[in-house]
Design a protein around this motif. Sequence first.
Motif, short mmCIF file in Angstrom:
data_model
loop_
_atom_site.label_atom_id
_atom_site.label_comp_id
_atom_site.label_asym_id
_atom_site.label_seq_id
_atom_site.Cartn_x
_atom_site.Cartn_y
_atom_site.Cartn_z
N PHE A 18 0.81 -1.21 0.00
CA PHE A 18 0.00 0.00 0.00
C PHE A 18 0.85 1.27 0.00
CE2 PHE A 18 -3.68 -2.62 1.58
CZ PHE A 18 -4.46 -2.40 0.46
N SER A 19 1.97 1.25 0.70
CA SER A 19 2.84 2.44 0.69
C SER A 19 3.31 2.74 -0.72
CB SER A 19 4.04 2.21 1.62
OG SER A 19 3.63 2.08 2.97
N LYS A 20 3.70 1.70 -1.44
CA LYS A 20 4.15 1.87 -2.82
C LYS A 20 3.00 2.36 -3.72
CE LYS A 20 6.93 -0.61 -6.29
NZ LYS A 20 6.17 -0.33 -7.51
N SER A 21 1.82 1.78 -3.53
CA SER A 21 0.67 2.16 -4.35
C SER A 21 0.25 3.60 -4.12
CB SER A 21 -0.51 1.22 -4.07
OG SER A 21 -0.20 -0.11 -4.42
N VAL A 22 0.28 4.05 -2.86
CA VAL A 22 -0.08 5.43 -2.55
C VAL A 22 0.94 6.40 -3.14
CG1 VAL A 22 -0.36 7.12 -0.69
CG2 VAL A 22 -1.38 4.85 -0.46
N LYS A 42 -8.78 -3.01 10.32
CA LYS A 42 -9.46 -1.73 10.52
C LYS A 42 -8.46 -0.58 10.59
CE LYS A 42 -13.57 -3.47 12.92
NZ LYS A 42 -14.38 -3.41 14.17
N ARG A 43 -7.38 -0.79 11.29
CA ARG A 43 -6.39 0.28 11.44
C ARG A 43 -5.71 0.57 10.11
NH1 ARG A 43 -2.35 -1.20 15.81
NH2 ARG A 43 -2.19 1.02 16.30
N THR A 44 -5.49 -0.47 9.31
CA THR A 44 -4.89 -0.26 7.99
C THR A 44 -5.85 0.50 7.08
OG1 THR A 44 -3.58 -2.29 8.20
CG2 THR A 44 -3.86 -1.40 5.99
N ALA A 45 -7.13 0.16 7.15
CA ALA A 45 -8.13 0.87 6.33
C ALA A 45 -8.17 2.36 6.69
CB ALA A 45 -9.50 0.23 6.53
N LEU A 46 -8.15 2.66 7.98
CA LEU A 46 -8.17 4.06 8.40
C LEU A 46 -6.87 4.77 8.02
CD1 LEU A 46 -9.85 3.72 11.92
CD2 LEU A 46 -10.86 4.68 9.85
N TRP A 47 -5.74 4.06 8.16
CA TRP A 47 -4.45 4.66 7.75
C TRP A 47 -4.46 4.95 6.25
CZ3 TRP A 47 -1.06 2.69 4.11
CH2 TRP A 47 0.13 3.41 3.94
N LEU A 48 -5.01 4.04 5.46
CA LEU A 48 -5.05 4.23 4.02
C LEU A 48 -5.90 5.46 3.67
CD1 LEU A 48 -3.99 2.99 1.44
CD2 LEU A 48 -5.98 1.46 1.39
N ALA A 49 -7.05 5.59 4.37
CA ALA A 49 -7.88 6.78 4.15
C ALA A 49 -7.11 8.04 4.55
CB ALA A 49 -9.17 6.66 4.96
N LEU A 52 -4.68 9.41 2.02
CA LEU A 52 -5.26 10.10 0.86
C LEU A 52 -5.67 11.54 1.18
CD1 LEU A 52 -7.49 7.24 -0.58
CD2 LEU A 52 -5.20 7.92 -1.30
N PHE A 53 -5.91 11.83 2.46
CA PHE A 53 -6.41 13.14 2.84
C PHE A 53 -5.44 13.94 3.72
CE2 PHE A 53 -10.30 10.73 1.99
CZ PHE A 53 -11.03 11.63 1.20
N CYS A 54 -4.34 13.31 4.12
CA CYS A 54 -3.40 13.95 5.06
C CYS A 54 -2.90 15.29 4.52
CB CYS A 54 -2.22 13.02 5.34
SG CYS A 54 -1.04 13.71 6.53
N GLY A 65 -1.08 11.51 11.03
CA GLY A 65 -1.86 11.13 12.19
C GLY A 65 -2.22 12.28 13.11
N LYS A 66 -1.76 13.49 12.78
CA LYS A 66 -1.95 14.62 13.70
C LYS A 66 -2.71 15.78 13.09
CE LYS A 66 2.46 13.47 15.90
NZ LYS A 66 3.86 13.92 16.12
N CYS A 67 -2.71 15.89 11.76
CA CYS A 67 -3.39 17.03 11.13
C CYS A 67 -4.91 16.91 11.30
CB CYS A 67 -3.01 17.12 9.66
SG CYS A 67 -3.71 15.79 8.62
N ALA A 68 -5.62 17.95 10.89
CA ALA A 68 -7.08 17.97 11.06
C ALA A 68 -7.75 16.80 10.36
CB ALA A 68 -7.64 19.29 10.54
N ASN A 69 -7.32 16.50 9.12
CA ASN A 69 -7.95 15.41 8.38
C ASN A 69 -7.66 14.04 9.01
OD1 ASN A 69 -9.20 17.07 6.56
ND2 ASN A 69 -7.74 16.73 4.89
N CYS A 70 -6.41 13.81 9.37
CA CYS A 70 -6.05 12.53 10.01
C CYS A 70 -6.83 12.33 11.30
CB CYS A 70 -4.55 12.47 10.28
SG CYS A 70 -3.53 12.16 8.81
N THR A 71 -6.94 13.39 12.08
CA THR A 71 -7.65 13.32 13.36
C THR A 71 -9.14 13.02 13.15
OG1 THR A 71 -6.09 14.89 14.34
CG2 THR A 71 -8.18 14.55 15.49
#
Length: 330
Positions: A18-22, A42-49, A52-54, A65-71
């Motif tokens: 997934f890191s390579k694909s992103v 579940k955690r991977t799905a949320l990380w993947l989302a 895309l928005f970070c 994991g800290k910006c408004a979108n990640c939070t």
Amino acid sequence: MGLQDELTVMQPVVMKIFSKSVRENRLSHGYLFEGSSGTGKKRTALWLAQSLFCLESTETELACGKCANCTRIASHNHPDVHLLEPDGASIKIDQVRALKQELSKRGMESDQKVVIIYDADKMTVQSANSLLKFIEEPEGGLLLLFLTTNPGQILPTIQSRLQPVTFKSLTFDSLLASLTAAGISEQKARIYASITGSVEEVKAFEESEWFSEARNVVIKLYEGIHHQGTSPLIIIQESWMPLFKEKDKMALGLELLLLLYRDRLHLTLDENYEPICTAQKEMLGQDALRKSLSETTGEIEKILAAKSKLDSNMNTQLLMEQLVLEIQGR
């Protein structure tokens, strides 16, 4: 250690893909995450989302994991990340219709949308067929993530249109590394990793006082059986039964008790063995010297037999009292 690093420890192959694909912007439109509970789906799905928005992503850290979108994504509060999970025993057609209505609208903050479906195997046939069009003719910018512990229950028409991603069960060492990286002491992490393969379940244990109380009562019961402690029958009545009323909790209590006996067994065979229950190492080491191998294995067999009786209608307090008396040879 951030979420990306934790997941890389848990599922290195999945995260590499997934890191390579992103980074190369080559994500498929849909994936089927399959694997046992607690493997990080579940955690991977949320990380993947999040990736895309970070708002602060870098080449190495795809989701800060800290910006408004990640939070907001972590708290299930982002308008373009949609979560679908069973309402009761199943994911119903009305839930899918509501989701489709949301997806038909333009993205609230971008042209990217993510749909994460927990327990996708629990979709009814009607709800799965209703969602099929979105999978057959995916809109640009839509990412579908189906999560399941039982891929055999997913309709073949759904499976064939998703890219499967297998999450391997965690080894003791990988789970231990993940838990200690999350700030859990090695002493506690060793116990957690011995009784569950689920990071989510460990988190629930950490957030509840119940597990610590249960662990203390189990140790107290062992000491009552084999040392000059409180009578084990009194412990069962006053401490054990109030904590382990439900059968699933009773099973966990017996599993915690087994850890002590298994440690004693290993110490009987190898005095240099590092026990799971490190805080009880001295006591168990002394017990290993005065108890024979056959005595220890016999006591383990008695606990396993008691655990197997939990599915019957036998009174659980009577079951525990009989177990203690059998271990004590009465």
